[in-house]
Design an enzyme around this catalytic site. Sequence first.
Site, PDB file in Angstrom:
ATOM      1  N   ASP A 140       8.062  -8.216   1.806  1.00 26.23           N
ATOM      2  CA  ASP A 140       6.977  -7.455   1.195  1.00 26.23           C
ATOM      3  C   ASP A 140       7.398  -5.997   1.134  1.00 26.23           C
ATOM      4  O   ASP A 140       7.579  -5.352   2.169  1.00 26.23           O
ATOM      5  CB  ASP A 140       5.689  -7.612   2.009  1.00 26.23           C
ATOM      6  CG  ASP A 140       4.449  -7.141   1.265  1.00 26.23           C
ATOM      7  OD1 ASP A 140       4.581  -6.264   0.396  1.00 26.23           O
ATOM      8  OD2 ASP A 140       3.350  -7.636   1.569  1.00 26.23           O
ATOM      9  N   ARG A 176       5.672  -3.580  -0.398  1.00 27.79           N
ATOM     10  CA  ARG A 176       4.566  -2.699  -0.745  1.00 27.79           C
ATOM     11  C   ARG A 176       4.306  -1.643   0.330  1.00 27.79           C
ATOM     12  O   ARG A 176       4.321  -1.932   1.512  1.00 27.79           O
ATOM     13  CB  ARG A 176       3.292  -3.522  -0.983  1.00 27.79           C
ATOM     14  CG  ARG A 176       3.358  -4.366  -2.226  1.00 27.79           C
ATOM     15  CD  ARG A 176       2.159  -5.270  -2.359  1.00 27.79           C
ATOM     16  NE  ARG A 176       2.087  -6.240  -1.269  1.00 27.79           N
ATOM     17  CZ  ARG A 176       1.139  -7.150  -1.151  1.00 27.79           C
ATOM     18  NH1 ARG A 176       0.170  -7.210  -2.043  1.00 27.79           N
ATOM     19  NH2 ARG A 176       1.145  -8.006  -0.146  1.00 27.79           N
ATOM     20  N   ARG A 213     -11.195  -2.499  -2.793  1.00 31.61           N
ATOM     21  CA  ARG A 213     -10.172  -3.535  -2.889  1.00 31.61           C
ATOM     22  C   ARG A 213      -8.866  -2.868  -3.319  1.00 31.61           C
ATOM     23  O   ARG A 213      -8.826  -2.183  -4.345  1.00 31.61           O
ATOM     24  CB  ARG A 213     -10.589  -4.600  -3.914  1.00 31.61           C
ATOM     25  CG  ARG A 213      -9.467  -5.547  -4.347  1.00 31.61           C
ATOM     26  CD  ARG A 213      -9.126  -6.565  -3.320  1.00 31.61           C
ATOM     27  NE  ARG A 213      -8.059  -7.472  -3.782  1.00 31.61           N
ATOM     28  CZ  ARG A 213      -7.387  -8.277  -2.986  1.00 31.61           C
ATOM     29  NH1 ARG A 213      -7.657  -8.301  -1.689  1.00 31.61           N
ATOM     30  NH2 ARG A 213      -6.447  -9.057  -3.460  1.00 31.61           N
ATOM     31  N   ARG A 270       4.604  -8.437  -4.834  1.00 37.02           N
ATOM     32  CA  ARG A 270       4.723  -7.729  -3.550  1.00 37.02           C
ATOM     33  C   ARG A 270       5.813  -6.662  -3.603  1.00 37.02           C
ATOM     34  O   ARG A 270       6.532  -6.430  -2.641  1.00 37.02           O
ATOM     35  CB  ARG A 270       4.962  -8.697  -2.382  1.00 37.02           C
ATOM     36  CG  ARG A 270       3.807  -9.665  -2.136  1.00 37.02           C
ATOM     37  CD  ARG A 270       3.887 -10.328  -0.775  1.00 37.02           C
ATOM     38  NE  ARG A 270       5.145 -11.010  -0.546  1.00 37.02           N
ATOM     39  CZ  ARG A 270       5.430 -12.246  -0.975  1.00 37.02           C
ATOM     40  NH1 ARG A 270       4.514 -12.952  -1.626  1.00 37.02           N
ATOM     41  NH2 ARG A 270       6.601 -12.798  -0.743  1.00 37.02           N
ATOM     42  N   SER A 296      -2.838  -5.598  -5.885  1.00 37.62           N
ATOM     43  CA  SER A 296      -1.521  -5.448  -6.502  1.00 37.62           C
ATOM     44  C   SER A 296      -1.439  -6.246  -7.799  1.00 37.62           C
ATOM     45  O   SER A 296      -1.885  -7.389  -7.866  1.00 37.62           O
ATOM     46  CB  SER A 296      -0.426  -5.911  -5.535  1.00 37.62           C
ATOM     47  OG  SER A 296      -0.409  -5.100  -4.382  1.00 37.62           O
ATOM     48  N   THR A 310     -10.291  -7.550   1.821  1.00 34.53           N
ATOM     49  CA  THR A 310      -8.929  -8.064   1.907  1.00 34.53           C
ATOM     50  C   THR A 310      -8.849  -9.198   2.914  1.00 34.53           C
ATOM     51  O   THR A 310      -9.695  -9.305   3.808  1.00 34.53           O
ATOM     52  CB  THR A 310      -7.945  -6.947   2.322  1.00 34.53           C
ATOM     53  OG1 THR A 310      -6.606  -7.433   2.207  1.00 34.53           O
ATOM     54  CG2 THR A 310      -8.177  -6.501   3.760  1.00 34.53           C
ATOM     55  N   THR A 336       7.355 -18.516  -0.401  1.00 39.57           N
ATOM     56  CA  THR A 336       7.393 -17.257  -1.144  1.00 39.57           C
ATOM     57  C   THR A 336       8.174 -16.174  -0.417  1.00 39.57           C
ATOM     58  O   THR A 336       8.870 -15.356  -1.033  1.00 39.57           O
ATOM     59  CB  THR A 336       5.955 -16.788  -1.462  1.00 39.57           C
ATOM     60  OG1 THR A 336       6.010 -15.556  -2.175  1.00 39.57           O
ATOM     61  CG2 THR A 336       5.120 -16.600  -0.204  1.00 39.57           C
ATOM     62  N   CYS A 364      -0.550  -8.558 -10.824  1.00 41.09           N
ATOM     63  CA  CYS A 364       0.070  -9.878 -10.928  1.00 41.09           C
ATOM     64  C   CYS A 364      -0.069 -10.332 -12.377  1.00 41.09           C
ATOM     65  O   CYS A 364      -1.085 -10.929 -12.753  1.00 41.09           O
ATOM     66  CB  CYS A 364      -0.590 -10.875  -9.977  1.00 41.09           C
ATOM     67  SG  CYS A 364       0.085 -12.549 -10.115  1.00 41.09           S
ATOM     68  N   GLN A 367      -9.031 -13.621  -7.262  1.00 37.87           N
ATOM     69  CA  GLN A 367      -9.320 -12.513  -6.352  1.00 37.87           C
ATOM     70  C   GLN A 367      -9.735 -11.264  -7.117  1.00 37.87           C
ATOM     71  O   GLN A 367     -10.648 -10.547  -6.691  1.00 37.87           O
ATOM     72  CB  GLN A 367      -8.106 -12.202  -5.485  1.00 37.87           C
ATOM     73  CG  GLN A 367      -7.941 -13.115  -4.285  1.00 37.87           C
ATOM     74  CD  GLN A 367      -6.899 -12.588  -3.321  1.00 37.87           C
ATOM     75  OE1 GLN A 367      -6.026 -11.798  -3.692  1.00 37.87           O
ATOM     76  NE2 GLN A 367      -6.972 -13.013  -2.091  1.00 37.87           N
TER      77      GLN A 367
END
Length: 204
Positions: free
Chosen positions: A130, A132, A54, A98, A57, A153, A118, A59, A75
């Site tokens: 995004d 990332r 996994r 992100r 990111s 994912t 978002t 949060c 998650q």
Amino acid sequence: MPSPARIRQSVQVPLHHGLGAVLQADLMTFTGLADVGEHLAVRLGPPAEVPLVRVHSECLTGEVFGSARCDCGPQLTEALRAIDAAGGVLLYLRQEGRGIGLYNKLDAYRLQQQGLDTYEANRALGLDEDLRDYAVAAQMLGALGHNEIDLLTNNPDKREQLLRYGIKVRDTVSTGVFANPYNTGYLRAKVVRTSHTIQLKGSA
């Protein structure tokens, strides 16, 4: 493929994280990462020829404070359980919001309260939807000796970037659906704008 990284340190840490049983994990740090970030690998479960991975990111709002505006906390818990059962690693990347950072993410929350989704909120702040880049994830996997993985994912961009960086993805395993009255708009935006494989009720 990015330049090689190396494992800096490994330490055993028991994890509970609301999981019920305590999970025995190895937390690993790295040197030589492309962005010089303090990213972590969390190794769990039995040895696996092809590990379940996994790429997660950070949060802070969802994982520490339990914000219901996203699905990041559930998650993370799901991933720890699944990886402990199958054998593999969770790559914890310090890419809040992100990649836009904590303060910008909270600014984006205010714009979402005014009706933007978002991604629109990020754009309104003058930022990419995004930011990332998963080069560091590929470096970490290389340092761990994992060139072939099963990827946990619902974000197709993660798979595509890892493939581009030289990691073979044997299988993609979708995450669960963690919808609530506060995050359905957020989840729907991920489905519509970035083709996340989230099976929302009422979606085609």
